[in-house]
Design a protein around this motif. Structure first.
Motif, PDB file in Angstrom:
ATOM      1  N   THR A 272       0.829  -1.203   0.000  1.00  0.00           N
ATOM      2  CA  THR A 272       0.000   0.000   0.000  1.00  0.00           C
ATOM      3  C   THR A 272       0.865   1.255   0.000  1.00  0.00           C
ATOM      4  N   ALA A 273       1.889   1.273   0.844  1.00  0.00           N
ATOM      5  CA  ALA A 273       2.767   2.443   0.948  1.00  0.00           C
ATOM      6  C   ALA A 273       3.549   2.665  -0.337  1.00  0.00           C
ATOM      7  N   LEU A 274       4.042   1.587  -0.936  1.00  0.00           N
ATOM      8  CA  LEU A 274       4.817   1.708  -2.167  1.00  0.00           C
ATOM      9  C   LEU A 274       3.951   2.287  -3.289  1.00  0.00           C
ATOM     10  N   ARG A 275       2.743   1.770  -3.441  1.00  0.00           N
ATOM     11  CA  ARG A 275       1.856   2.261  -4.492  1.00  0.00           C
ATOM     12  C   ARG A 275       1.489   3.724  -4.245  1.00  0.00           C
ATOM     13  N   TYR A 276       1.186   4.058  -3.009  1.00  0.00           N
ATOM     14  CA  TYR A 276       0.815   5.435  -2.677  1.00  0.00           C
ATOM     15  C   TYR A 276       1.985   6.383  -2.953  1.00  0.00           C
ATOM     16  N   ALA A 277       3.194   5.970  -2.566  1.00  0.00           N
ATOM     17  CA  ALA A 277       4.366   6.834  -2.729  1.00  0.00           C
ATOM     18  C   ALA A 277       4.663   7.103  -4.202  1.00  0.00           C
ATOM     19  N   ARG A 278       4.348   6.159  -5.062  1.00  0.00           N
ATOM     20  CA  ARG A 278       4.564   6.364  -6.490  1.00  0.00           C
ATOM     21  C   ARG A 278       3.543   7.309  -7.104  1.00  0.00           C
ATOM     22  N   GLU A 279       2.345   7.344  -6.492  1.00  0.00           N
ATOM     23  CA  GLU A 279       1.246   8.128  -7.060  1.00  0.00           C
ATOM     24  C   GLU A 279       1.081   9.506  -6.429  1.00  0.00           C
ATOM     25  N   ARG A 280       1.496   9.663  -5.199  1.00  0.00           N
ATOM     26  CA  ARG A 280       1.287  10.918  -4.465  1.00  0.00           C
ATOM     27  C   ARG A 280       2.320  11.970  -4.903  1.00  0.00           C
ATOM     28  N   ILE A 281       1.848  13.082  -5.450  1.00  0.00           N
ATOM     29  CA  ILE A 281       2.729  14.130  -5.939  1.00  0.00           C
ATOM     30  C   ILE A 281       2.839  15.245  -4.897  1.00  0.00           C
ATOM     31  N   GLN A 282       4.067  15.580  -4.532  1.00  0.00           N
ATOM     32  CA  GLN A 282       4.363  16.733  -3.678  1.00  0.00           C
ATOM     33  C   GLN A 282       5.640  17.387  -4.209  1.00  0.00           C
ATOM     34  N   PHE A 283       5.665  18.717  -4.190  1.00  0.00           N
ATOM     35  CA  PHE A 283       6.835  19.434  -4.708  1.00  0.00           C
ATOM     36  C   PHE A 283       7.161  18.983  -6.135  1.00  0.00           C
ATOM     37  N   ASP A 284       6.098  18.768  -6.907  1.00  0.00           N
ATOM     38  CA  ASP A 284       6.196  18.492  -8.351  1.00  0.00           C
ATOM     39  C   ASP A 284       6.769  17.127  -8.708  1.00  0.00           C
ATOM     40  N   LYS A 285       6.810  16.171  -7.760  1.00  0.00           N
ATOM     41  CA  LYS A 285       7.243  14.830  -8.123  1.00  0.00           C
ATOM     42  C   LYS A 285       6.651  13.819  -7.137  1.00  0.00           C
ATOM     43  N   PRO A 286       6.618  12.542  -7.526  1.00  0.00           N
ATOM     44  CA  PRO A 286       6.101  11.532  -6.593  1.00  0.00           C
ATOM     45  C   PRO A 286       6.944  11.504  -5.322  1.00  0.00           C
ATOM     46  N   ILE A 287       6.297  11.303  -4.175  1.00  0.00           N
ATOM     47  CA  ILE A 287       7.060  11.291  -2.926  1.00  0.00           C
ATOM     48  C   ILE A 287       8.004  10.091  -2.856  1.00  0.00           C
ATOM     49  N   ALA A 288       7.789   9.093  -3.714  1.00  0.00           N
ATOM     50  CA  ALA A 288       8.729   7.969  -3.784  1.00  0.00           C
ATOM     51  C   ALA A 288      10.109   8.410  -4.239  1.00  0.00           C
ATOM     52  N   GLY A 289      10.193   9.603  -4.815  1.00  0.00           N
ATOM     53  CA  GLY A 289      11.476  10.107  -5.271  1.00  0.00           C
ATOM     54  C   GLY A 289      12.273  10.849  -4.211  1.00  0.00           C
ATOM     55  N   PHE A 290      11.729  10.956  -3.000  1.00  0.00           N
ATOM     56  CA  PHE A 290      12.441  11.635  -1.912  1.00  0.00           C
ATOM     57  C   PHE A 290      13.211  10.630  -1.059  1.00  0.00           C
ATOM     58  N   GLN A 291      14.375  11.037  -0.620  1.00  0.00           N
ATOM     59  CA  GLN A 291      15.281  10.112   0.068  1.00  0.00           C
ATOM     60  C   GLN A 291      14.667   9.486   1.314  1.00  0.00           C
ATOM     61  N   LEU A 292      13.994  10.284   2.140  1.00  0.00           N
ATOM     62  CA  LEU A 292      13.475   9.736   3.394  1.00  0.00           C
ATOM     63  C   LEU A 292      12.352   8.729   3.153  1.00  0.00           C
ATOM     64  N   GLN A 293      11.578   8.928   2.093  1.00  0.00           N
ATOM     65  CA  GLN A 293      10.540   7.938   1.772  1.00  0.00           C
ATOM     66  C   GLN A 293      11.177   6.653   1.234  1.00  0.00           C
ATOM     67  N   GLN A 294      12.204   6.801   0.414  1.00  0.00           N
ATOM     68  CA  GLN A 294      12.900   5.607  -0.071  1.00  0.00           C
ATOM     69  C   GLN A 294      13.551   4.842   1.072  1.00  0.00           C
ATOM     70  N   LYS A 295      14.078   5.574   2.061  1.00  0.00           N
ATOM     71  CA  LYS A 295      14.666   4.917   3.235  1.00  0.00           C
ATOM     72  C   LYS A 295      13.629   4.051   3.926  1.00  0.00           C
ATOM     73  N   LYS A 296      12.432   4.600   4.150  1.00  0.00           N
ATOM     74  CA  LYS A 296      11.368   3.843   4.806  1.00  0.00           C
ATOM     75  C   LYS A 296      11.014   2.596   3.997  1.00  0.00           C
ATOM     76  N   LEU A 297      10.801   2.774   2.698  1.00  0.00           N
ATOM     77  CA  LEU A 297      10.396   1.655   1.844  1.00  0.00           C
ATOM     78  C   LEU A 297      11.489   0.598   1.757  1.00  0.00           C
ATOM     79  N   ALA A 298      12.747   1.034   1.672  1.00  0.00           N
ATOM     80  CA  ALA A 298      13.860   0.086   1.585  1.00  0.00           C
ATOM     81  C   ALA A 298      14.002  -0.723   2.859  1.00  0.00           C
ATOM     82  N   GLU A 299      13.810  -0.069   4.006  1.00  0.00           N
ATOM     83  CA  GLU A 299      13.888  -0.797   5.276  1.00  0.00           C
ATOM     84  C   GLU A 299      12.729  -1.777   5.412  1.00  0.00           C
TER      85      GLU A 299
END
Length: 396
Positions: A272-299
């Motif tokens: 659920t989090a991975l799909r949401y992070a790919r679709e949710r746009i903030q600061f003109d890009k998906p939040i999956a592209g931000f380091q702290l979100q990738q850290k959470k998903l990778a862990e």
């Protein structure tokens, strides 16, 4: 409400290609269970959890996918599956909801298993086929109001009255109790030995008041078992088993299922989090592209993968009858801790949306707060491992 999120788009993570370790039968069992969960649990579970109501209409379907007593031999109505298949079933069902998996765990591991293992042939023939088919539902009475982690201190008792036994006492935190047709009960006899027996709804003096106001496992029915001079026929008592070995062996079966099941909840939160992070746009890009979100998903995927490898190996040991109670204990604790951490991080990825019923994460998180406590708390399981590696009992 955004209706698109209600469609179940779940895709199971398999970072280390564990599918290659599964047989075709395992994959068929998983496919059938996953399809059933997507069709039957996902569309209704949020509503039932909000209403704190167990969806009884799921019982027939659970029986249909082999969730009741999957390792019980076919001659007694079971599916005759191995322990990997059993684990997969619990994982898929808990991916839907921990409370629904609890219903299946209780039926298979805590009711059918002791009847099959410790019951007479007459008891097996009388109860197991109907339990496997969901025609009878059961519950398991061990925990008491004053005796949770220390079941040996139980005060529930039976005394031999000649033609029958008389049972007195109470049990609490009993899944399935409010609607169960039978109950497997553990009580002390006159000599202080713990005995197992089967009660049937309708026996005079036997009642099952429901537990309300739960924040967790809201789609699961929980209650008490109260025994007021219940007359138990002699043929309802397990003939040979004495002591804590009986109930603890049942808990081992259930803990094994939980070790797999909790990962289902973790995998659903991660997906659920991975799909949401790919679709949710903030600061003109998906939040999956931000380091702290990738850290959470990778862990999340790292811890899930480690736990997947642990339960697969445990399943292989179970198939070979080599898994120890201590190994099962470690896996139960690790899987639930992993699932709780994944759920909490996944909730943060979703921000405020994570607390709503539009997504499953908060429901999983609340459910897991029960799963981390029942069948042995997190701390008790640490002490089981500690005693195993040091040889010193720290319980007393």
């Amino acid at each position: 409400m955004n209706k698109s999120v209600k469609k179940d788009l779940y895709e199971a993570p398999d970072y280390y290609l564990l599918d290659e370790l599964l047989t075709e039968e395992h994959k068929l069992v998983r496919s059938a269970a996953r399809e059933w969960v997507k069709k039957e649990i996902s569309p209704i579970i949020e509503e039932h959890a909000q209403r704190a109501e167990f969806p009884k209409q799921l019982i027939k379907g659970l029986a249909g996918i082999g969730a009741f007593g999957p390792t019980i031999p076919v001659e007694y109505g079971g599916a005759g599956l191995d322990y990997i298949a059993y684990g997969i079933l619990m994982q898929e069902i808990e991916r839907g909801d921990s409370g629904i998996r609890s219903t299946a765990s209780v039926q298979g591991s805590l009711v059918m298993y002791p009847i099959f293992t410790y019951g007479t042939e007459a008891q097996r023939r009388r109860y197991l086929p109907k339990l496997a088919a969901g025609e009878l539902m059961g519950c398991f009475g061990l925990t008491e109001p004053d005796h949770g982690s220390d079941p040996a201190g139980m005060t529930c008792n039976i005394r031999d009255n000649g033609s029958h036994y008389v049972l007195n006492g109470s049990k609490m935190w009993i899944s399935n109790a409010p609607f169960a047709d039978i109950a497997v009960i553990w009580a002390k006899d006159e000599s202080g030995k713990i005995r197992g027996l089967v009660l049937e709804r309708g026996m005079k003096g036997f009642s099952t008041p429901e537990t309300h106001n739960k924040w967790s496992l809201r789609a699961s029915a929980t209650g008490e078992l109260v025994f007021d001079h219940v007359e138990v026929p002699r043929e309802n008592v397990f003939p040979e088993i004495r002591g804590l070995k009986g109930p603890l062996s049942c808990l081992n079966q259930a803990r094994y299922g939980i070790a797999w099941g909790a990962l289902g909840a973790a995998m659903d939160c991660y997906d659920t989090a991975l799909r949401y992070a790919r679709e949710r746009i903030q600061f003109d890009k998906p939040i999956a592209g931000f380091q702290l979100q990738q850290k959470k998903l990778a862990e999340m995927i790292t811890e899930i993968t480690k736990a997947q490898l642990m339960v697969w190996r445990l399943g292989m040991l179970k198939n070979e009858n080599r898994a120890t109670a201590e190994q099962i204990s470690m896996a139960k604790r690790n899987s639930v801790e992993t699932a709780l951490n994944v759920a909490r991080n996944a909730r943060q990825v979703l921000g405020g949306m994570g607390i709503t019923g539009d997504f499953p994460i908060m429901r999983h998180m609340m459910n897991l707060e029960s799963v981390v406590t029942y069948e042995g708390t997190h701390d008790i399981h640490l002490l089981i491992t500690g005693m195993d590696i040091t040889g010193i009992n720290a319980f007393k």
